[in-house]
Design a protein around this motif. Structure first.
Motif, PDB file in Angstrom:
ATOM      1  N   UNK A  34       0.934  -1.129  -0.142  1.00  0.00           N
ATOM      2  CA  UNK A  34      -0.072   0.019  -0.090  1.00  0.00           C
ATOM      3  C   UNK A  34       0.796   1.261  -0.060  1.00  0.00           C
ATOM      4  N   UNK A  35       1.749   1.286  -0.871  1.00  0.00           N
ATOM      5  CA  UNK A  35       2.888   2.464  -1.002  1.00  0.00           C
ATOM      6  C   UNK A  35       2.053   3.699  -1.901  1.00  0.00           C
ATOM      7  N   UNK A  36       2.566   5.002  -1.389  1.00  0.00           N
ATOM      8  CA  UNK A  36       2.024   5.957  -2.185  1.00  0.00           C
ATOM      9  C   UNK A  36       2.917   6.165  -3.375  1.00  0.00           C
ATOM     10  N   UNK A  37       2.082   6.342  -4.644  1.00  0.00           N
ATOM     11  CA  UNK A  37       2.941   6.553  -5.691  1.00  0.00           C
ATOM     12  C   UNK A  37       2.953   5.205  -6.716  1.00  0.00           C
ATOM     13  N   UNK A  38       2.720   4.067  -5.867  1.00  0.00           N
ATOM     14  CA  UNK A  38       2.542   2.887  -6.765  1.00  0.00           C
ATOM     15  C   UNK A  38       1.596   2.578  -7.746  1.00  0.00           C
ATOM     16  N   UNK A  39       0.595   3.409  -7.559  1.00  0.00           N
ATOM     17  CA  UNK A  39      -0.771   3.345  -8.345  1.00  0.00           C
ATOM     18  C   UNK A  39      -0.082   3.874  -9.874  1.00  0.00           C
ATOM     19  N   UNK A  40       0.685   5.251  -9.756  1.00  0.00           N
ATOM     20  CA  UNK A  40       0.903   5.802 -11.235  1.00  0.00           C
ATOM     21  C   UNK A  40       2.300   4.914 -11.729  1.00  0.00           C
ATOM     22  N   UNK A  41       2.918   4.327 -10.884  1.00  0.00           N
ATOM     23  CA  UNK A  41       4.056   3.583 -11.550  1.00  0.00           C
ATOM     24  C   UNK A  41       3.396   2.439 -12.064  1.00  0.00           C
ATOM     25  N   UNK A  42       2.431   1.717 -11.535  1.00  0.00           N
ATOM     26  CA  UNK A  42       1.962   0.652 -11.872  1.00  0.00           C
ATOM     27  C   UNK A  42       1.218   0.645 -13.383  1.00  0.00           C
ATOM     28  N   UNK A  43       0.481   2.086 -13.297  1.00  0.00           N
ATOM     29  CA  UNK A  43      -0.292   2.196 -14.515  1.00  0.00           C
ATOM     30  C   UNK A  43       0.758   2.475 -15.646  1.00  0.00           C
ATOM     31  N   UNK A  44       1.906   3.257 -15.465  1.00  0.00           N
ATOM     32  CA  UNK A  44       2.734   3.589 -16.528  1.00  0.00           C
ATOM     33  C   UNK A  44       3.656   2.398 -17.161  1.00  0.00           C
ATOM     34  N   UNK A  45       3.957   1.709 -16.138  1.00  0.00           N
ATOM     35  CA  UNK A  45       4.771   0.286 -16.456  1.00  0.00           C
ATOM     36  C   UNK A  45       3.877  -0.573 -17.353  1.00  0.00           C
TER      37      UNK A  45
END
Length: 112
Positions: A34-45
């Motif tokens: 539940x890390x912050x910023x992982x959502x954007x990273x996961x979307x881009x990758x």
């Protein structure tokens, strides 16, 4: 078969493999940690992996058809880009096999 066909497959296998490992780590960070910023990273990758996986499929299919592989082997190589780290192992095995075949086909050079 040209060596360039094998080279472009190898490059895409590594790119697809690295992106899939990064995507797996991003999903773990997003849902387990539940890390912050992982959502954007996961979307881009995820988007990058999806598009580049299509390029990998094209190059792997081209390689398999030129190497005259049976359907089962070709399917295994195509699916390797969907299993984390499998692309690395399959690429290594395919490269060793085809480099040996290319070396047999290469004409011997004469010394002067």
């Amino acid at each position: 078969m040209k060596k360039s066909v094998l080279t472009r497959y190898r490059v895409m296998a590594y790119v697809t493999g690295v992106l899939l490992v990064l995507l797996t780590l991003g999903v773990i960070a997003k849902y387990v940690l539940d890390l912050n910023g992982a959502d954007g990273f996961t979307r881009v990758v995820g988007i990058a992996h999806g598009w580049l996986y299509v390029v990998y499929l094209i190059f792997a299919f081209d390689l398999g058809s030129k190497a005259k592989w049976p359907v089962a082997k070709q399917l295994w190589v195509l699916l390797a880009g969907t299993i984390p780290t499998a692309a690395f192992f399959v690429e290594r095995k395919v490269s060793h096999e085809l480099e040996a075949k290319l070396a047999e086909q290469a004409p011997a050079t004469a010394k002067a």
